[in-house]
Design a protein around this motif. Structure first.
Motif, short mmCIF file in Angstrom:
data_model
loop_
_atom_site.label_atom_id
_atom_site.label_comp_id
_atom_site.label_asym_id
_atom_site.label_seq_id
_atom_site.Cartn_x
_atom_site.Cartn_y
_atom_site.Cartn_z
N ASP A 1 35.75 35.80 35.73
CA ASP A 1 35.60 36.20 37.13
C ASP A 1 36.98 36.35 37.76
O ASP A 1 37.81 35.44 37.66
CB ASP A 1 34.79 35.14 37.90
N PRO A 2 37.26 37.48 38.40
CA PRO A 2 38.63 37.71 38.90
C PRO A 2 39.10 36.69 39.92
O PRO A 2 40.30 36.37 39.95
CB PRO A 2 38.56 39.13 39.49
N LYS A 3 38.22 36.18 40.74
CA LYS A 3 38.66 35.18 41.72
C LYS A 3 39.12 33.90 41.02
O LYS A 3 40.12 33.29 41.41
CB LYS A 3 37.53 34.88 42.71
N ASN A 4 38.38 33.48 40.02
CA ASN A 4 38.76 32.27 39.30
C ASN A 4 40.03 32.49 38.49
O ASN A 4 40.94 31.65 38.46
CB ASN A 4 37.63 31.83 38.37
N GLN A 5 40.11 33.65 37.81
CA GLN A 5 41.27 33.93 36.96
C GLN A 5 42.54 34.10 37.80
O GLN A 5 43.64 33.80 37.35
CB GLN A 5 41.00 35.18 36.12
N ALA A 6 42.39 34.57 39.03
CA ALA A 6 43.56 34.72 39.91
C ALA A 6 44.20 33.38 40.23
O ALA A 6 45.43 33.27 40.34
CB ALA A 6 43.16 35.44 41.19
N VAL A 7 43.39 32.35 40.37
CA VAL A 7 43.93 31.01 40.65
C VAL A 7 44.78 30.55 39.47
O VAL A 7 45.89 30.03 39.65
CB VAL A 7 42.78 30.01 40.92
N PHE A 8 44.28 30.76 38.26
CA PHE A 8 45.04 30.37 37.06
C PHE A 8 46.33 31.17 36.94
O PHE A 8 47.40 30.61 36.66
CB PHE A 8 44.16 30.58 35.83
N ALA A 9 46.25 32.46 37.16
CA ALA A 9 47.44 33.31 37.04
C ALA A 9 48.52 32.90 38.04
O ALA A 9 49.70 32.82 37.71
CB ALA A 9 47.06 34.77 37.22
N ALA B 1 40.92 43.46 37.56
CA ALA B 1 40.52 43.19 38.94
C ALA B 1 41.25 41.99 39.53
O ALA B 1 41.27 41.81 40.75
CB ALA B 1 39.01 42.97 39.02
N VAL B 2 41.87 41.17 38.67
CA VAL B 2 42.60 40.01 39.16
C VAL B 2 43.76 40.43 40.06
O VAL B 2 44.07 39.77 41.06
CB VAL B 2 43.12 39.16 37.98
N ALA C 1 30.17 40.35 30.11
CA ALA C 1 30.71 39.67 31.29
C ALA C 1 31.89 38.77 30.96
O ALA C 1 32.64 38.37 31.84
CB ALA C 1 29.62 38.84 31.96
N ALA C 2 32.07 38.44 29.69
CA ALA C 2 33.16 37.55 29.30
C ALA C 2 34.36 38.30 28.74
O ALA C 2 35.37 37.69 28.41
CB ALA C 2 32.66 36.55 28.26
N GLN C 3 34.26 39.63 28.63
CA GLN C 3 35.32 40.39 27.98
C GLN C 3 36.36 40.89 28.98
O GLN C 3 36.01 41.44 30.02
CB GLN C 3 34.72 41.59 27.22
N GLY C 4 37.63 40.69 28.63
CA GLY C 4 38.72 41.14 29.49
C GLY C 4 39.10 42.58 29.20
O GLY C 4 39.42 42.92 28.07
N ASP C 5 39.08 43.41 30.22
CA ASP C 5 39.31 44.84 30.00
C ASP C 5 40.77 45.18 29.69
O ASP C 5 41.07 46.29 29.26
CB ASP C 5 38.81 45.66 31.20
N LEU C 6 41.69 44.24 29.89
CA LEU C 6 43.10 44.51 29.59
C LEU C 6 43.49 44.11 28.17
O LEU C 6 44.63 44.31 27.77
CB LEU C 6 44.00 43.76 30.59
N LEU C 7 42.54 43.58 27.42
CA LEU C 7 42.83 43.22 26.04
C LEU C 7 42.67 44.44 25.13
O LEU C 7 41.87 45.33 25.41
CB LEU C 7 41.87 42.12 25.57
#
Length: 359
Positions: free
Chosen positions: A292-300, A311-312, A121-127
């Motif tokens: 979580d894509p919703k949280n990461q979208a805010v940062f991006a 998914a972001v 759940a913590a791994q980013g699929d784009l890495l």
């Protein structure tokens, strides 16, 4: 022991890291840190000591991640300015204050044996596959050239050869002046000298250094990234080479900034949880929350740094995506480091750049 600084809004302001408050995310998160797969059924507790480079990026993490995670779990995220002596010791297996701290790809590749492997759940699929099991809270940074749009109203440099053409594009260039911030310096110089992107590695440091010497007198060296903003707005530099977050910060402050995506380098950055962490369970839960894509979208959206979770992009408008360094629209323009070569030659690069700065 390093000085620990709380990231709660008021306290951060007092120590100049300056958290910008606003609970912006978390309510819609699908992550469930309380029942994290990172360990048993015990409730999370205590604090997570987070070490990064502060500034507006840390402020955005406060808004995008820390506030919501704290409210959801009761775990307090405490930030501190990262110190080389502490984090290198922890990468080598020693003890220290940090539960999770910022690294580049080279550190992950060189020290993966001393950091925790992440839950799915913590791994980013784009890495890349080599980084994905260890790099938490990842994001793609860009290293490129940018300027106030008014500086070159008819269009600025289109590539790195243009950057080195001080007759065609006059003015000082803001350039990284700290030994550890050699960033893309050698790659940039070699591209400007006519090396094709696919032929950059192994880097010809001698050739790159000679090219850098050709404009040494036109460079203004900065010691920290936030100085870039001052150099551009004061007119002390016409163009800056920097991490793109500094250009985003200028935009957020109301400046019209142009970033040249052609030949811009993108590279993953992120965090690791050392095996000597004092609270690895809570640190892992925080890493899941951040993915979580919703949280990461805010940062991006706030920083312009690219996500590591595909998914972001579904959470962002086309207008928001255009400023992200790893947006699909930039895929044919940007370049990537040979991360393994750089990891294998990290000391060589550092020593060479230190010597070049010393003149």
């Amino acid at each position: 022991m390093s000085t620990i600084l709380r990231t709660r809004r008021g306290l951060i302001a007092a120590v100049a890291i300056g958290a910008v408050a606003a609970l912006a995310t978390g309510c819609g998160s699908s992550a469930s840190p309380e029942s994290s797969s990172s360990g048993g059924g015990d409730a999370l507790s205590g604090q997570v000591v987070w070490a990064d480079y502060g500034g507006p990026t840390n402020e955005s993490r406060q808004v995008a991640y820390f506030d919501g995670f704290g409210e959801k779990t009761g775990v307090d995220v405490v930030s501190t300015s990262i110190e080389d002596s502490v984090y290198y010791g922890m990468l080598e297996g020693g003890s220290g204050d940090y539960d999770i701290f910022q690294v580049g790809a080279a550190e992950v590749l060189n020290y993966s044996g001393n950091v925790e492997e992440l839950t799915d759940a913590a791994q980013g699929d784009l890495l890349p596959d080599t980084l994905r099991p260890y790099m938490a809270a990842g994001f793609y940074i860009g290293i490129g050239q940018g300027w106030l749009t008014a500086t070159f109203p008819n269009g600025g440099p289109q590539n790195w050869a243009d950057f080195f053409d001080t007759q065609k594009f006059p003015g000082k260039r803001a350039w990284p002046g700290a030994p550890g911030s050699y960033d893309s310096s050698y790659e940039i110089a070699l591209l400007a000298d006519g090396v094709a992107p696919e032929d950059l590695y192994p880097l010809d440091i001698a050739r790159a250094t000679k090219k850098l010497d050709s404009i040494r007198g036109d460079l203004v060296f900065y010691q920290s990234y936030p100085e870039v903003q001052q150099l551009l707005t004061s007119g002390s530099a016409s163009i800056a080479v920097s991490v793109t977050g500094q250009f985003t910060a200028l935009r957020n402050a109301g400046q019209d900034v142009t970033v040249q995506y052609n030949q811009l380098f993108i590279t993953p950055n992120g965090f690791v949880i050392p095996k000597t962490s004092n609270n690895p369970k809570a640190a892992m839960a925080l890493a899941e929350y951040i993915n979580d894509p919703k949280n990461q979208a805010v940062f991006a959206k706030r920083t312009g740094y690219g996500p590591v979770n595909s998914a972001v992009f579904d959470e962002l408008s086309a207008d928001d995506q255009k400023n992200l360094v790893n947006a699909p629209a930039h895929a044919d323009q940007v370049l990537h480091w040979d991360e393994q070569w750089r990891a294998d030659n990290k000391d060589k690069l550092l020593d060479a750049y230190t010597a070049w700065l010393a003149g």
